[in-house]
Motif scaffolding. Structure first.
Motif, PDB file in Angstrom:
ATOM      1  N   ALA A 153       0.852  -1.188   0.000  1.00  0.00           N
ATOM      2  CA  ALA A 153       0.000   0.000   0.000  1.00  0.00           C
ATOM      3  C   ALA A 153       0.887   1.237   0.000  1.00  0.00           C
ATOM      4  CB  ALA A 153      -0.914   0.007   1.223  1.00  0.00           C
ATOM      5  N   VAL A 154       0.625   2.150  -0.938  1.00  0.00           N
ATOM      6  CA  VAL A 154       1.396   3.396  -1.037  1.00  0.00           C
ATOM      7  C   VAL A 154       0.474   4.537  -1.472  1.00  0.00           C
ATOM      8  CG1 VAL A 154       3.666   2.383  -1.506  1.00  0.00           C
ATOM      9  CG2 VAL A 154       2.086   2.807  -3.396  1.00  0.00           C
ATOM     10  N   MET A 167       8.027  -9.646 -11.142  1.00  0.00           N
ATOM     11  CA  MET A 167       6.776  -9.664 -10.396  1.00  0.00           C
ATOM     12  C   MET A 167       5.669  -9.079 -11.266  1.00  0.00           C
ATOM     13  SD  MET A 167       7.344 -10.942  -7.324  1.00  0.00           S
ATOM     14  CE  MET A 167       6.000 -10.344  -6.301  1.00  0.00           C
ATOM     15  N   GLN A 168       4.498  -9.706 -11.200  1.00  0.00           N
ATOM     16  CA  GLN A 168       3.368  -9.284 -12.020  1.00  0.00           C
ATOM     17  C   GLN A 168       2.293  -8.656 -11.144  1.00  0.00           C
ATOM     18  OE1 GLN A 168       1.725 -12.456 -14.319  1.00  0.00           O
ATOM     19  NE2 GLN A 168       0.145 -11.199 -15.288  1.00  0.00           N
ATOM     20  N   LEU A 169       1.794  -7.501 -11.555  1.00  0.00           N
ATOM     21  CA  LEU A 169       0.718  -6.829 -10.837  1.00  0.00           C
ATOM     22  C   LEU A 169      -0.596  -7.538 -11.150  1.00  0.00           C
ATOM     23  CD1 LEU A 169      -0.330  -4.529  -9.072  1.00  0.00           C
ATOM     24  CD2 LEU A 169      -0.394  -3.078 -11.121  1.00  0.00           C
ATOM     25  N   MET A 170      -1.211  -8.107 -10.122  1.00  0.00           N
ATOM     26  CA  MET A 170      -2.418  -8.895 -10.308  1.00  0.00           C
ATOM     27  C   MET A 170      -3.700  -8.090 -10.088  1.00  0.00           C
ATOM     28  SD  MET A 170      -0.892 -11.686 -11.032  1.00  0.00           S
ATOM     29  CE  MET A 170      -2.302 -12.797 -11.132  1.00  0.00           C
ATOM     30  N   LYS A 171      -3.633  -7.162  -9.122  1.00  0.00           N
ATOM     31  CA  LYS A 171      -4.868  -6.483  -8.730  1.00  0.00           C
ATOM     32  C   LYS A 171      -4.529  -5.211  -7.967  1.00  0.00           C
ATOM     33  CE  LYS A 171      -9.295  -7.541  -6.456  1.00  0.00           C
ATOM     34  NZ  LYS A 171     -10.041  -8.571  -5.681  1.00  0.00           N
ATOM     35  N   THR A 172      -5.412  -4.222  -8.034  1.00  0.00           N
ATOM     36  CA  THR A 172      -5.290  -3.023  -7.209  1.00  0.00           C
ATOM     37  C   THR A 172      -6.594  -2.786  -6.455  1.00  0.00           C
ATOM     38  OG1 THR A 172      -6.054  -1.487  -8.920  1.00  0.00           O
ATOM     39  CG2 THR A 172      -3.681  -1.958  -8.838  1.00  0.00           C
ATOM     40  N   LYS A 173      -6.464  -2.147  -5.290  1.00  0.00           N
ATOM     41  CA  LYS A 173      -7.641  -1.805  -4.490  1.00  0.00           C
ATOM     42  C   LYS A 173      -7.443  -0.392  -3.933  1.00  0.00           C
ATOM     43  CE  LYS A 173      -9.445  -4.604  -1.517  1.00  0.00           C
ATOM     44  NZ  LYS A 173     -10.835  -4.665  -2.044  1.00  0.00           N
ATOM     45  N   PRO A 174      -8.485   0.448  -3.974  1.00  0.00           N
ATOM     46  CA  PRO A 174      -8.366   1.788  -3.403  1.00  0.00           C
ATOM     47  C   PRO A 174      -8.438   1.739  -1.879  1.00  0.00           C
ATOM     48  CG  PRO A 174     -10.592   1.437  -4.206  1.00  0.00           C
ATOM     49  CD  PRO A 174      -9.809   0.211  -4.589  1.00  0.00           C
ATOM     50  N   MET A 175      -7.800   2.722  -1.237  1.00  0.00           N
ATOM     51  CA  MET A 175      -7.896   2.898   0.210  1.00  0.00           C
ATOM     52  C   MET A 175      -8.682   4.198   0.439  1.00  0.00           C
ATOM     53  SD  MET A 175      -4.067   1.765   1.465  1.00  0.00           S
ATOM     54  CE  MET A 175      -4.592   1.322   3.136  1.00  0.00           C
ATOM     55  N   TRP A 176     -10.006   4.048   0.571  1.00  0.00           N
ATOM     56  CA  TRP A 176     -10.896   5.212   0.568  1.00  0.00           C
ATOM     57  C   TRP A 176     -10.671   6.127   1.772  1.00  0.00           C
ATOM     58  CZ3 TRP A 176     -12.367   5.617  -4.086  1.00  0.00           C
ATOM     59  CH2 TRP A 176     -12.812   4.527  -4.838  1.00  0.00           C
ATOM     60  N   VAL A 193      -3.306   3.417  -2.807  1.00  0.00           N
ATOM     61  CA  VAL A 193      -3.664   2.208  -3.549  1.00  0.00           C
ATOM     62  C   VAL A 193      -2.985   0.998  -2.915  1.00  0.00           C
ATOM     63  CG1 VAL A 193      -3.704   1.077  -5.815  1.00  0.00           C
ATOM     64  CG2 VAL A 193      -3.737   3.590  -5.662  1.00  0.00           C
ATOM     65  N   ILE A 194      -3.730  -0.107  -2.829  1.00  0.00           N
ATOM     66  CA  ILE A 194      -3.157  -1.402  -2.459  1.00  0.00           C
ATOM     67  C   ILE A 194      -2.871  -2.177  -3.739  1.00  0.00           C
ATOM     68  CG2 ILE A 194      -3.552  -3.609  -1.283  1.00  0.00           C
ATOM     69  CD1 ILE A 194      -5.454  -2.128   0.604  1.00  0.00           C
ATOM     70  N   TYR A 195      -1.657  -2.705  -3.843  1.00  0.00           N
ATOM     71  CA  TYR A 195      -1.241  -3.500  -4.999  1.00  0.00           C
ATOM     72  C   TYR A 195      -0.986  -4.934  -4.558  1.00  0.00           C
ATOM     73  CZ  TYR A 195      -0.326   1.127  -6.980  1.00  0.00           C
ATOM     74  OH  TYR A 195      -0.441   2.423  -7.410  1.00  0.00           O
TER      75      TYR A 195
END
Length: 276
Positions: free
Chosen positions: A174-175, A216-225, A268-270
């Protein structure tokens, strides 16, 4: 790299810094990067190393933290195998690891700050001081919650972390996102720049490119509201010297609404995995 923005350490020293844009990676770099960063963490104002609940912002942070801890464990549970082994890098005062233990994870944590490790020890969670102290074993999940931006020798640190990830394991990072609306709105006052503690300032493009170099492959992202609201509150204080909770709330809300359409939330969470 070309000049992007001039800002300062608003929370502790007041020293001036510059952000340079790496156009290829779409990442900002803090200049200068002090050789001795420790003094920039030695303050009660650095809340992730304390359990303070004195000010209104402290109370808000601690309340949101309780909610986010449960959300983080729920997320990593999706990537668990039978072993359920977890390494948390930048573990702060150990609360995430304690929550994960409740869900039967076998945990280890790394935290360079001595005061934070002492507070964690008081909660019966023993932390290591560096990634080099972590046993040469593999973990199913490795997490860095707002930690990657703090790491000097970025590629070297990433390599050390990936060495400890199982072949089918998940790396969860998360960054902050400097391309978010609240970053553009507050400019040099954006609290998530947090120079010089934050050495690097990432975009989605940057994360994908940096980790691709490490297979490394980016699989998914998620917002940190929640981050848009908390960062906006701090940013208002840096900009005006006042809390301005109401204005900050609406800036954070608008930033989240914009992110629904442009995919650029405040943080964003990666989720990354090793390339097969």
């Amino acid at each position: 790299m070309k000049p992007f923005l001039k800002t300062k350490d608003f929370s502790i020293t007041g020293e001036d810094f510059e952000l340079l844009l790496d156009e290829e990676l779409q990442m900002l770099v803090t200049k200068p990067q002090p050789k001795d960063l420790q003094k920039f963490y030695e303050s009660d104002a650095y809340i992730s190393h304390t359990d303070a609940s004195k000010s209104a912002i402290d109370k808000m942070y601690q309340a949101v933290k309780k909610i986010s801890l449960a959300q983080k464990v729920f997320l990593i549970n999706r990537y668990a195998n039978q072993n359920k082994t977890l390494l948390d890098v930048g573990a702060g005062t150990g609360d995430f690891l304690l929550e994960a233990e409740k869900w039967k994870w076998s945990v280890k944590g790394v935290e360079p700050n001595q005061d934070a490790r002492i507070r964690s020890r008081e909660k019966k969670m023993e932390l290591l001081s560096s990634i080099d102290e972590v046993p040469q074993t593999k973990f199913q999940v490795i997490t860095l919650w707002h930690v990657l931006e703090h790491l000097p020798d970025l590629d070297l640190q990433i390599a050390k972390i990936i060495e400890r990830l199982e072949d089918d394991g998940a790396l969860v990072i998360a960054v902050p996102n400097f391309k978010s609306y609240d970053a553009k709105h507050y400019k040099e006052f954006w609290a998530a720049y947090d120079v010089p503690r934050h050495l690097w300032h990432f975009s989605k493009e940057a994360i994908g490119k940096i980790f691709a170099k490490h297979d490394m492959q980016l699989m998914k992202t998620k917002p940190m509201w929640f981050d848009a609201f908390y960062v906006s509150i701090l940013s208002e204080k840096y900009k005006t010297g006042k809390q301005n909770f109401i204005k900050a709330f609406f800036v954070g809300l608008y930033s989240n609404l914009v992110a629904v359409f442009n995919g650029q939330p405040s943080s964003v969470i990666y989720i990354l995995k090793k390339q097969e």
